[in-house]
Scaffold this active site. Structure first.
Site, PDB file in Angstrom:
ATOM      1  N   SER A  52       0.827  -1.208   0.000  1.00 39.46           N
ATOM      2  CA  SER A  52       0.000   0.000   0.000  1.00 39.46           C
ATOM      3  C   SER A  52       0.861   1.258   0.000  1.00 39.46           C
ATOM      4  CB  SER A  52      -0.955   0.006   1.196  1.00 39.46           C
ATOM      5  OG  SER A  52      -0.264  -0.126   2.417  1.00 39.46           O
TER       6      SER A  52
ATOM      7  N   HIS B 122      -2.228  -8.529   2.290  1.00 39.15           N
ATOM      8  CA  HIS B 122      -1.763  -7.279   2.904  1.00 39.15           C
ATOM      9  C   HIS B 122      -2.746  -6.914   4.025  1.00 39.15           C
ATOM     10  CE1 HIS B 122       0.474  -3.720   3.411  1.00 39.15           C
ATOM     11  NE2 HIS B 122      -0.044  -2.956   2.460  1.00 39.15           N
TER      12      HIS B 122
ATOM     13  N   HIS C  48       6.052 -12.650   8.291  1.00 41.27           N
ATOM     14  CA  HIS C  48       6.138 -11.290   7.766  1.00 41.27           C
ATOM     15  C   HIS C  48       7.245 -11.264   6.716  1.00 41.27           C
ATOM     16  CE1 HIS C  48       6.916  -6.935   7.589  1.00 41.27           C
ATOM     17  NE2 HIS C  48       5.670  -6.814   7.987  1.00 41.27           N
TER      18      HIS C  48
ATOM     19  N   ARG D 130       4.513  -4.357  17.228  1.00 39.76           N
ATOM     20  CA  ARG D 130       3.128  -3.888  17.242  1.00 39.76           C
ATOM     21  C   ARG D 130       2.207  -4.920  17.902  1.00 39.76           C
ATOM     22  NH1 ARG D 130       2.504  -2.781  10.957  1.00 39.76           N
ATOM     23  NH2 ARG D 130       3.427  -4.873  11.032  1.00 39.76           N
TER      24      ARG D 130
ATOM     25  N   ASP E 155      -1.349  -8.215  12.860  1.00 43.12           N
ATOM     26  CA  ASP E 155      -2.725  -8.669  12.659  1.00 43.12           C
ATOM     27  C   ASP E 155      -3.130  -9.763  13.633  1.00 43.12           C
ATOM     28  OD1 ASP E 155      -3.040  -6.972  10.399  1.00 43.12           O
ATOM     29  OD2 ASP E 155      -1.944  -8.420   9.189  1.00 43.12           O
TER      30      ASP E 155
END
Length: 433
Positions: free
Chosen positions: A240, A270, A317, A326, A372
């Protein structure tokens, strides 16, 4: 000129001049070696773009202007319950300076001033079926705002190249200011029968977004501050961010560039992955017939998933080779604010179970959780179980980083991006030499 814009202008001019000198004196310096496997493997890790706002380290994770996520949580001005404010991160990405609380308040007020969404945006959204995927609505809503582009208007009038950044700054600030209103409107029309909630300009950026979604829970407001901060940028090579950079390099305005990037974010490989993770977890819970699966039950289900030729969503990843900071930040949030959640406990059990299984396969470079793996469970806990909306939340956050980087690109005079492609016949010729 507002304080943020003035600071950016001074920093950008100095860096522009420095980079011109570096390019003139060291333009022939070799910075990378491209292997055929990279050409055939998605251009993985090829160094080929400048991205000022953040850099990703394979072992330490994302660093915003050199600051790790734990440092960001500590140093940025914080909301009432101690989570960092995304306004502060945007300031940092543009200026390379930690802002003061007063500077953050100024930026919040500036975004409120710019936040009025043109009526044609709501009219356009209302013309679509309410069950249109939220990301489709999001990109269309962004495009519906493009009519207001300062850059497009000024470029048509004859804008000097040295002033490109100024018009891009104006568009980016307007777009960031309006995104929560548009995103919340999509959520309420898609899932709450179109019962919309007006903005509250007494609140900060994240809290106002939470309010328009329908929550005035202080803990959820804190989650939104953290969420919008840690998802804001992940250097420039991800799909993105790179899309926004590429489209912006053609001098398409920020609305066109950001909309293109959101179409990339909507892909399952993504940003849509955050939807896939929570869906998989609930499928596992249903299959096991319990809200409190044991680690042994989870391990059996994970192995079954792998035996079916599927991946474990939320793990692995493209760059990271350690647990995503994160993910860790979200876990620490849950440890502080949430107790007794079977779903959160299950997420933590999955974290204990999955990496050893993936490591045992011998071919997984990164068996660790990414961002995620945790975000969906937090959203479900606070009542937001509409999985298809999660990527819109991601998109609102990602605007901060990619639009800040776009301002920098225009200020530094970055050219049209045009890498070289090759054919399979060229590849055959190379390997036959």
């Amino acid at each position: 000129m507002e304080a943020l814009k003035q600071k950016f202008a001074a920093k950008a001019l100095a860096l522009y001049q420095e980079l011109r000198t570096i390019s003139r004196e060291h333009g022939d310096l070799k910075v990378d070696e491209v292997k055929l496997a990279q050409v055939l493997g998605g251009a993985r890790s090829i160094k080929m773009m400048l991205w000022e706002t953040s850099q990703l380290d394979a072992s330490k994770g994302i660093r915003f202007r050199g600051y790790s996520i734990p440092e960001i949580r500590e140093l940025l001005p914080r909301g009432p319950q101690g989570e960092p404010m995304p306004e502060g991160l945007f300031w940092l990405m543009l200026t390379d300076e930690i802002p003061t609380p007063d500077e953050v308040k100024q930026l919040t007020a500036e975004w409120h001033r710019r936040a009025d969404v043109p009526q044609q945006v709501f009219t356009t959204l209302d013309s679509m079926p309410a069950d249109t995927h939220p990301m489709t609505q999001f990109t269309i809503g962004i495009m519906a705002m493009q009519r207001e582009s300062v850059f497009a208007r000024r470029y048509a009038e004859g804008l000097a190249k040295s002033d490109y950044w100024d018009a891009v700054y104006e568009d980016s600030m307007n777009l960031i200011a309006r995104l929560p209103r548009v995103a919340a409107y999509i959520y309420r029309r898609a899932f709450k029968d179109g019962q919309h909630i007006e903005p509250d300009t007494s609140l900060d950026y994240s809290a106002n977004y939470a309010h328009m979604l329908g929550s005035d829970d202080e803990d959820f407001r804190s989650l939104m501050r953290l969420y919008l901060t840690i998802h804001a940028d992940h250097e420039g090579g991800n799909a993105s961010a790179h899309t926004v950079h590429l489209v912006g390099s053609t001098l398409s305005d920020p609305y066109l560039a950001f909309s293109a990037g959101m179409n990339a974010l909507a892909g399952p490989l993504h940003g849509l992955a955050n939807q896939e993770v929570i869906k998989w977890i609930f499928e596992m819970i249903d299959a096991l017939g319990t809200q409190t699966p044991t680690e042994e039950q989870i391990a059996e289900y994970v192995q079954q998933t792998l035996d079916e030729g599927k991946v474990i969503p939320g793990y692995g990843h493209a760059v990271l080779r350690e647990p995503d900071p994160r993910f860790t930040a979200q876990r620490r949030f849950a440890e502080q604010y949430i107790s007794g959640s079977d779903l959160i406990t299950t997420v933590w059990k999955i974290f204990d179970v999955v990496p050893p299984i993936l490591q045992s396969l011998g071919k997984v470079k990164n068996p660790w959780p990414n961002v995620d793996a945790h975000s969906g469970a937090l959203l479900v806990h606070y009542g937001y179980s509409e999985f298809s909306y999660y990527t819109v939340l991601f998109g609102v956050s990602r605007a901060l980083g990619v639009l800040a980087a776009g301002i920098w690109s225009r200020a530094l005079g970055m050219p049209l991006e045009r890498p070289k492609s090759v054919t399979s016949e060229w590849v055959r010729q190379q390997v036959s030499k």
